[in-house]
Write an enzyme that holds these catalytic residues in place. Structure first.
Site, PDB file in Angstrom:
ATOM      1  N   ARG A  25      49.052 146.288  43.093  1.00 19.57           N
ATOM      2  CA  ARG A  25      47.985 145.600  43.825  1.00 19.57           C
ATOM      3  C   ARG A  25      48.555 144.429  44.627  1.00 19.57           C
ATOM      4  O   ARG A  25      48.652 144.469  45.838  1.00 19.57           O
ATOM      5  CB  ARG A  25      46.897 145.135  42.848  1.00 19.57           C
ATOM      6  N   HIS A 220      55.763 132.830  41.689  1.00 18.80           N
ATOM      7  CA  HIS A 220      56.506 133.388  42.810  1.00 18.80           C
ATOM      8  C   HIS A 220      57.892 132.753  42.829  1.00 18.80           C
ATOM      9  O   HIS A 220      58.082 131.636  42.351  1.00 18.80           O
ATOM     10  CB  HIS A 220      55.761 133.148  44.128  1.00 18.80           C
ATOM     11  N   CYS A 251      51.640 136.790  49.656  1.00 15.77           N
ATOM     12  CA  CYS A 251      50.220 136.491  49.808  1.00 15.77           C
ATOM     13  C   CYS A 251      49.899 136.509  51.287  1.00 15.77           C
ATOM     14  O   CYS A 251      50.479 135.730  52.054  1.00 15.77           O
ATOM     15  CB  CYS A 251      49.869 135.126  49.209  1.00 15.77           C
ATOM     16  N   ASN A 260      56.762 138.051  44.253  1.00 12.77           N
ATOM     17  CA  ASN A 260      56.458 137.706  42.868  1.00 12.77           C
ATOM     18  C   ASN A 260      57.716 137.765  42.005  1.00 12.77           C
ATOM     19  O   ASN A 260      58.729 138.355  42.382  1.00 12.77           O
ATOM     20  CB  ASN A 260      55.450 138.723  42.305  1.00 12.77           C
TER      21      ASN A 260
END
Length: 312
Positions: A25, A220, A251, A260
């Site tokens: 996701r 992150h 993002c 990430n």
């Protein structure tokens, strides 16, 4: 190399960490090209086969805002055979909740911001207006028997506002939990946290009676601090860590946010610390190598690169 990393336990760490895998996701939503639905479904299946028991599947945000995840209705039914694997999905509002519940989603996530600038950029609302929007979403999800996770972004720094005071983050976190969320994920959206800052925030949340057991961390690696920050959180008793296979993600609303924390890098560290994850690092690495091939570029994960180089 099968005996590496050498296991040297550290004191006062959780015996087991639950990895909240976000690659399918959070990882894929930042891709410039749309990944085919069948590839996404296989990605989730491969992640589950590697031992991950929580795999965030998709988002029911309007396709206009996140076109990479516009196939949520097609994807989610393709994961019906994954017994024993939690498949959280993001919902932005009641319409998104309706779509998710109609497909049988049992784990819902809402996403708030600790800062006004990011709330405006991400949700086109103030912080308090966004919390008011989430109130009926959380209430309805809970009434339906669903588990609800609350994401809180910009917990350590904001690209527009700079440093974010701990008290400000604690206020919004407490408000989010008071809506009825079962779990809180603290997001270092632009990767500026440092270990003592992590400890200060967790201490502040504890002082407002937010249980450590209900907290996850989402780091992150912009400045290479994600593992150090994770270790600090583990020392504080946190046992849920968000990570993304192969280090995918960023993002779309915060351009300074890089990838990430890579799940493989996290698992390598936890194995060396003697902390159980239930994850097969070899199978996970193979999955990230496969996904990198689908995307047409190498994985940014250092562990993926090191292990795949040894096998080539």
């Amino acid at each position: 190399m099968t005996d590496l990393p050498m296991v040297v336990p550290a004191r006062d760490l959780p015996a087991r960490v639950r990895i909240h895998e976000v690659g399918a996701r959070d990882g894929l939503q930042n891709e410039k090209t749309v990944v085919p639905t069948e590839v996404k479904a296989e990605f989730v299946h491969r992640l589950a086969a590697a031992g991950l028991t929580t795999v965030e599947a998709t988002s029911f945000v309007h396709p206009k805002w996140v076109p990479q995840l516009a196939d949520a209705e097609a994807l989610f039914p393709m994961l019906d055979d994954l017994d024993g694997v939690a498949l959280p999905v993001l919902v932005p509002n009641e319409r998104g909740l309706d779509r998710a519940l109609a497909l049988g989603a049992r784990r819902i996530a809402v996403f708030a911001s600790a800062t006004e600038s990011f709330a405006k950029a991400n949700l086109n609302r103030t912080v308090d207006e966004s919390l008011a929007m989430f109130e009926p979403v959380v209430a309805r999800a809970k009434a339906d028997g669903a588990h609800v996770r609350g994401y809180l972004s910009m917990c350590f720094g904001d690209p527009w506002e700079g440093a974010v005071p701990v008290a400000q983050v604690v206020r919004v976190a407490k408000a989010l939990m008071d809506l009825g969320c079962d779990e809180l994920s603290l997001g270092d959206t632009i990767g500026v946290a440092t270990p003592a800052h992590v400890g200060a925030l967790l201490t502040g949340l504890g002082e407002r009676s937010i249980a450590t057991e209900a907290i996850g961390v989402h780091f992150h690696d912009t400045y290479g601090q994600a593992l150090a920050n994770t270790f600090a959180a583990l020392q504080h008793g946190v046992s849920t860590v968000d990570a993304s296979a192969g280090g995918l993600g960023g993002c779309p609303y915060a351009k300074s946010a890089t990838g990430n924390l890579a799940t493989e890098d996290l698992v390598w560290m936890l194995q060396g610390l003697g902390v159980d994850t239930g994850v097969d690092l070899g199978r996970l690495t193979a999955t990230s190598v496969w996904m990198a091939e689908q995307l047409g570029r190498p994985s940014p994960s250092r562990t993926v690169r090191a292990l795949s180089h040894q096998e080539s």
